[in-house]
Design a protein around this motif. Structure first.
Motif, PDB file in Angstrom:
ATOM      1  N   CYS A  12       0.797  -1.230   0.000  1.00  0.00           N
ATOM      2  CA  CYS A  12       0.000   0.000   0.000  1.00  0.00           C
ATOM      3  C   CYS A  12       0.827   1.276   0.000  1.00  0.00           C
ATOM      4  CB  CYS A  12      -0.954   0.011   1.201  1.00  0.00           C
ATOM      5  SG  CYS A  12      -2.255  -1.233   1.105  1.00  0.00           S
ATOM      6  N   LEU A  49      -6.206   3.477   5.654  1.00  0.00           N
ATOM      7  CA  LEU A  49      -7.006   2.792   4.635  1.00  0.00           C
ATOM      8  C   LEU A  49      -7.174   1.308   4.961  1.00  0.00           C
ATOM      9  CD1 LEU A  49      -5.491   4.530   1.495  1.00  0.00           C
ATOM     10  CD2 LEU A  49      -7.832   4.798   2.355  1.00  0.00           C
ATOM     11  N   LEU A  50      -6.142   0.684   5.467  1.00  0.00           N
ATOM     12  CA  LEU A  50      -6.254  -0.733   5.845  1.00  0.00           C
ATOM     13  C   LEU A  50      -7.269  -0.906   6.969  1.00  0.00           C
ATOM     14  CD1 LEU A  50      -2.507  -1.795   5.610  1.00  0.00           C
ATOM     15  CD2 LEU A  50      -4.386  -2.631   4.173  1.00  0.00           C
ATOM     16  N   ALA A  95      -7.546  -1.053  -0.765  1.00  0.00           N
ATOM     17  CA  ALA A  95      -6.794  -0.059   0.011  1.00  0.00           C
ATOM     18  C   ALA A  95      -5.619   0.472  -0.789  1.00  0.00           C
ATOM     19  CB  ALA A  95      -6.317  -0.681   1.321  1.00  0.00           C
TER      20      ALA A  95
END
Length: 257
Positions: free
Chosen positions: A111, A133-134, A161
């Motif tokens: 990511c 985001l995770l 993500a």
């Protein structure tokens, strides 16, 4: 209101085979559009040309009213440079059906790689954004895991993500649940559902999940033989399709479900 995405007479051919046949399509900012249709009809090609993974032979694609695949030169449009395409493509994120995670990188590394390399974010900033985001996709406790240690549904949530980490305005989903076991489909659809309800992304979703398209999409398009045969609001589209080909397709698909 200026469309976020506009296809103007877009044609894509592979040799003598026409996959997109003079395609016209406008998508408003914040709209979620689901594309359905038979396998092999070219639905994914709509996404691939928008992501510039495939070149088009005719027509123009616009993003925010600006020619994307072309630029103005005097009174005419000419094919755009790679620099121009890269600049506008940064507004677009794509989630593939096969996840496409880097197997040698952890969830967190997957990511942060592109934001650091392409957006120029510092590692600390990229890590902070990635963890946020995770957590949003329910994978915050798996940041040190590698793709081989994750289920298909977990890998797809990481892929979502990763796409969001690039700060796109447009999200493309290419049958994001087709590679998943049935019990894992729901967890990925829930993430997309929350993106649709809580954020302002413009989304284009190719899917075989008719119930999900009906529940979440603002508009449903039926695609076949290089064209959009029919489109409409989900309830009307599914309950009262007008085109005989749409009726036959929905009857067959809904019966099999």
């Amino acid at each position: 209101m200026e469309p976020k995405i506009r296809f103007d007479n877009v044609t894509k051919r592979y040799g003598a085979h026409t996959v997109l046949d003079g395609l016209d399509l406008s998508i408003d900012p914040g709209e979620l559009v689901a594309i359905i249709g038979p396998s092999g009809s070219g639905k994914t090609t709509v996404l691939r040309v928008l992501m510039t993974l495939e070149n088009i032979q005719e027509g123009v694609i616009y993003i925010d009213g600006q020619p994307f695949t072309h630029v103005k030169k005097g009174d005419t449009l000419v094919p755009a440079s790679q620099a121009h395409i890269r600049k506008l493509r940064s507004k677009i994120g794509m989630v593939f059906q096969s996840f496409n995670l880097f197997p040698h990188m952890s969830t967190l590394q997957n990511c942060i790689e592109a934001p650091v390399q392409s957006l120029g974010l510092s590692k600390d900033e990229a890590v902070e954004r990635a963890r946020e985001l995770l957590n949003m996709v329910g994978m915050g406790d798996k940041e040190d895991h590698y793709p081989s240690q994750l289920s298909g549904g977990q890998q797809q949530r990481v892929a979502i993500a990763r796409a969001l980490a690039m700060r796109p305005e447009i999200l493309l989903f290419d049958e994001p649940t087709s590679a998943l076991d049935p019990e894992m489909v729901g967890e990925v659809l829930q993430v997309i559902r929350s993106l649709a309800s809580e954020h302002s992304y413009t989304m284009l979703l190719v899917t075989h999940q008719m119930g999900f398209a009906r529940e979440v999409a603002d508009r449903v398009l039926f695609f076949e033989a290089g064209k959009f045969v029919e489109q409409g609001k989900p309830d009307e589209f599914f309950s009262n399709p007008q085109n005989p080909r749409t009726q036959a397709f929905l009857n067959k698909v809904l019966e099999s479900n």
